[in-house]
Design a protein around this motif. Sequence first.
Motif, PDB file in Angstrom:
ATOM      1  N   UNK A  35      23.436 -49.920 -22.783  1.00 13.95           N
ATOM      2  CA  UNK A  35      24.658 -49.216 -22.401  1.00 13.95           C
ATOM      3  C   UNK A  35      25.299 -49.878 -21.196  1.00 13.95           C
ATOM      4  N   UNK A  36      26.594 -49.668 -21.078  1.00 18.52           N
ATOM      5  CA  UNK A  36      27.295 -50.175 -19.915  1.00 18.52           C
ATOM      6  C   UNK A  36      26.945 -49.317 -18.699  1.00 18.52           C
ATOM      7  N   UNK A  38      28.734 -48.136 -16.487  1.00 19.51           N
ATOM      8  CA  UNK A  38      29.651 -47.010 -16.301  1.00 19.51           C
ATOM      9  C   UNK A  38      29.244 -45.832 -17.172  1.00 19.51           C
ATOM     10  N   UNK A  39      28.812 -46.132 -18.414  1.00 22.55           N
ATOM     11  CA  UNK A  39      28.382 -45.058 -19.317  1.00 22.55           C
ATOM     12  C   UNK A  39      27.129 -44.383 -18.784  1.00 22.55           C
ATOM     13  N   UNK A  70      28.736 -47.489  -9.826  1.00 23.93           N
ATOM     14  CA  UNK A  70      29.819 -47.005 -10.694  1.00 23.93           C
ATOM     15  C   UNK A  70      30.104 -45.515 -10.468  1.00 23.93           C
ATOM     16  N   UNK A 171      27.511 -61.454  -7.307  1.00 24.82           N
ATOM     17  CA  UNK A 171      28.228 -60.797  -8.391  1.00 24.82           C
ATOM     18  C   UNK A 171      29.411 -61.619  -8.889  1.00 24.82           C
ATOM     19  N   UNK A 251      38.749 -57.853  -8.230  1.00 25.01           N
ATOM     20  CA  UNK A 251      39.695 -57.114  -9.065  1.00 25.01           C
ATOM     21  C   UNK A 251      39.232 -55.683  -9.341  1.00 25.01           C
ATOM     22  N   UNK A 252      37.911 -55.467  -9.498  1.00 27.27           N
ATOM     23  CA  UNK A 252      37.465 -54.125  -9.884  1.00 27.27           C
ATOM     24  C   UNK A 252      37.734 -53.105  -8.776  1.00 27.27           C
ATOM     25  N   UNK A 254      40.063 -53.436  -6.607  1.00 29.20           N
ATOM     26  CA  UNK A 254      41.523 -53.287  -6.486  1.00 29.20           C
ATOM     27  C   UNK A 254      42.059 -52.332  -7.560  1.00 29.20           C
ATOM     28  N   UNK A 255      41.517 -52.445  -8.787  1.00 29.13           N
ATOM     29  CA  UNK A 255      41.945 -51.508  -9.828  1.00 29.13           C
ATOM     30  C   UNK A 255      41.650 -50.083  -9.381  1.00 29.13           C
ATOM     31  N   UNK A 256      40.454 -49.872  -8.801  1.00 30.30           N
ATOM     32  CA  UNK A 256      40.110 -48.535  -8.303  1.00 30.30           C
ATOM     33  C   UNK A 256      41.050 -48.117  -7.180  1.00 30.30           C
ATOM     34  N   UNK A 278      37.145 -35.157 -13.315  1.00 27.58           N
ATOM     35  CA  UNK A 278      37.307 -35.140 -14.768  1.00 27.58           C
ATOM     36  C   UNK A 278      37.326 -33.699 -15.276  1.00 27.58           C
TER      37      UNK A 278
ATOM     38  N   UNK B 194      29.222 -66.695 -15.951  1.00 28.60           N
ATOM     39  CA  UNK B 194      28.166 -66.780 -14.947  1.00 28.60           C
ATOM     40  C   UNK B 194      26.783 -66.827 -15.601  1.00 28.60           C
ATOM     41  N   UNK B 212      27.304 -55.141 -26.761  1.00 27.29           N
ATOM     42  CA  UNK B 212      28.276 -54.051 -26.766  1.00 27.29           C
ATOM     43  C   UNK B 212      29.525 -54.424 -25.991  1.00 27.29           C
ATOM     44  N   UNK B 230      39.423 -50.175 -15.956  1.00 29.24           N
ATOM     45  CA  UNK B 230      39.180 -49.965 -14.533  1.00 29.24           C
ATOM     46  C   UNK B 230      37.914 -49.149 -14.311  1.00 29.24           C
ATOM     47  N   UNK B 256      46.025 -53.986 -14.004  1.00 32.27           N
ATOM     48  CA  UNK B 256      46.478 -53.545 -12.678  1.00 32.27           C
ATOM     49  C   UNK B 256      47.941 -53.129 -12.739  1.00 32.27           C
ATOM     50  N   UNK B 355      45.704 -35.072 -16.370  1.00 37.92           N
ATOM     51  CA  UNK B 355      44.763 -35.069 -17.500  1.00 37.92           C
ATOM     52  C   UNK B 355      45.404 -35.693 -18.730  1.00 37.92           C
TER      53      UNK B 355
END
Lengths: 467, 477
Positions: A35-36, A38-39, A70, A171, A251-252, A254-256, A278, B194, B212, B230, B256, B355
């Motif tokens: 799994x990722x 984030x999941x 995450x 990373x 970038x990650x 910055x997106x956040x 959520x 990488x 995945x 994101x 972005x 939402x």
Amino acid sequence: MIFDSNDRQQPFDRIGDVLNQTSSDELKKQVLDGFHDYELAEALVRLDPVLQEEFLRIYPPNALADVFSEMNPEDVAALLVTMNITVTSEVLNAMQTDDLVDILEAFDERDERIRFLSMVYQQKRNEIKQMIDFSDDVAGSIMNDVFVTIDPNDMVKEAIKHVVDVAPDIEFIDNVYVIEQNRLTGVVSLKELIGAGNEPKRKIHEIMTDNVVSLRPIDRVEEVIEVMRKYDFMLLPVVDDDHRLVGIIAYDDVMDAISSESDIDYSYLAGLADVQEPIDRETVRSNLKKRIPWLVILLFINLITGSIIAGFETTLKLIPVLAVFMPLVLGMAGNSGTQSLGTVIKLFALNRFKTTKDKWIHLLKELFVGFLNGIIIGAVMSVIVIFFQFSGGSTLQQAWPLALTISLSITSALIISTTAGTVIPLGIDLLKIDPAVASGPFMTTVNDIFSLLIYFSFATLFLHHLI
Amino acid sequence: MAFEQKNTTQDNFVDEIVRFFESQPYEEGAVDSFLDEYHPADIAAALSIVDEDERIEWFKQIDMPTASDVFAFFSKEDARLLLKTIPDKLAQRVIGRLDNDDIVDLLQSLDDQSYVDTMLSAMSRPKRQKIKQLWDYKDNQLGSVMTDSFITLDANMTVKEAMKTIIEHAYFKDYTANLFVIDDHRLTGVIPLKNLIVARAKERIYDIMDMNPLQTTPDDNKEHAALRLAEYGESAMAVVDKDGMMLGILTYDDAMDIIAEEKEDDYTALAALSKSDIDLHNMTIMDQVRGRLPWLLILLVLGLLTSLLLSIFETPLSQNDGSRLLASRLAVYLPLLLGMAGNAGTQSLAIMIRYLTGGNPLKKKAMKQHLLREFRTGFLQGLLIGVLLVGMILVQFRLIDGHLTTLAWYTAGVGGLSIFIALIAATFLGALIPYALDKLGFDPTVASGPFITTISDVLSLTIYYGVALIVLLPIYV
């Protein structure tokens, strides 16, 4: 793989099922690896305590560190308290410094913060202490402190070998930074480096880009977002005043930051005290906690509007029709004030105020905008009021005083509210506070007060004509 | 290498580029080697601040592929102006090198169909076909922003073979942070560059890839996809058709922009601003007025509804001294009541909109629960604010009259009851209206802050004056 990838179940349910199975820890760990992060993070906060414990037991600490990065810092803090010290210490030491700072800041109590900080190795601990000094909205607070550096006189071959050697611990290696005499002098992307692989003896300074765009740790996050969006950067180096490379922004983060910066602005404009969760984690209590503070504050500010009207009770009794147009005047002033406020906050978010002059120019423009809008809306309003009076059987002689009172009030109220909607957030920014706190409802209430005073003043002025 | 202190601000880079071009004539090849050290975004910025004549003159000096890279960073407006003034041959070369999604974007913004055809005719057949595919995606669909500038690997390759492929293609592809693994024409995995460079040469890609890959379909909403990217903190998401064939990728840089624009749209709607891009330097006062005045006029018309209602309620309230006293007392709490209900409505509207426009598709059940929660929230805050208001009114009467009359108690009761009902209604409707709009297929953000405020104004007024006319009028008269 145990699970078919086309399984329609949500990742969260599947992760719960894995933990519930009676298979060996090793097998469970392998499946979870599929799994990722984030999941896994999303699942971890939603699992019941028993499964949570199971998860924390079988998943290795360095992998847990990735999952934690995450998650919401507050959720991590809540989990850390329940974990045993050995695992906690390993997890914390495997985390990125910027994430650790967020987590430590999520503890309300200073003692707890210190307790967890003490589990981190000396060197990292010092870095964290430095970063905790950075406020939340500057580049320093979202930078990573690990990156790859090479020497300008290295050969391509040597540089590639170096990158391969350090890659497992770093990373982001998509850019390699060239350092000469402790200063950042160039950058080579991993792509360029690999592309240069057929000329292994070339020197790095021949292939690097000299003019590196960089920011300083104290630059605002808005500026980071602007630069990253403008250049389509994946990574942005951060240098100190001596041009030493101190970190990179990825970038990650910055997106956040784009999401969270605009969520904060949005919530303030709507008069919410906090950014939302959520949908399946929100409760009536968390809902109330966000809203009640503003509602109660506004109730008390509104005591002023109440007293102003009470002060003009005699006028109102003489001319009851004043009450009819009161909400309209207040509403229009409130709307134009919100528009101005929204414009200023957006300009801040887009980093458009580079100098003080920019702010003055904007203020001047707003004055004109308020003036023009005020005159147009005022003119339209006078026609409407005269029409309204005619339909009630009045003559033009009887109709004009009210029309004049209302249109003059609306014109002045729009000019004032447009100005206030600009001046107040700009003033708050001068105090080094996030200008977004001049929230929508607050601005509206302030403008209500101004508009009421204007409205009743004009009414009093024309009193003998109006009766 | 001589060491000199370099200023890091981008403005300096732009100045340096402008000064370089102003110092012509330059030697053969000097332009290329000079510009090589600058980011295309800075070169584009430099060209966009000078006069049109100079811009064209300078742009013609830039060699391919730099010229095309620079062109990609022009604003749409500047890009169109430039195209009109450079020879078709040059334009074809510049456009031909852009990413396919950018080509579609640009060509679709041009009015001149024969010009578009001229540009397309210079492209290779496969490229034209790809552009044709992208042409039909709607603006809010992921297909309209995906790029094909990425590298694919075969699942059966060894690491060594994979590295060779990458070295061959890296120069022509923008995105190389992750490589996408294809098996039997289908996307089967992803591997970060990488991980590839540290892997052993003889290992098979199949054994070291991640099985995945983050993926979605081209008809997915682009905002949902960007927010998901994101959340996952990844730099790209694969776009596949229903057979698993890879069509393109959504990259972090486009994500972005999408996220920022989406959130800006929500924000401007809530502030009753128009969706135009706010630009401090280019925006004239007339632009600002044009953006805001239509909203103000709409709101004025809606606001007249409250006046109309009030004038109906005022008729029975202007009969004698008693009713006139009541009318003036009611007016005292009117802005408070309307303001509070409007705020409560805006709060729950904002939450609902977030939402609806957020990254995760919402389940019906969660939505129902949310609406129910909004009702309970409205009830509780109505109760609290109602009780506080009763207290406030009693104190005010005490201060004015010196003691508490029955009249005071009744007035306070009516105020408290009205705000209680108004807050429940406004909170609930603030959530329900955007939800219903969304269900009916409209953009929920049109139910903007001021719009919901007006609706709650009408409601609160009716409740307030309705209750007052029934309960208080007989007592005051």
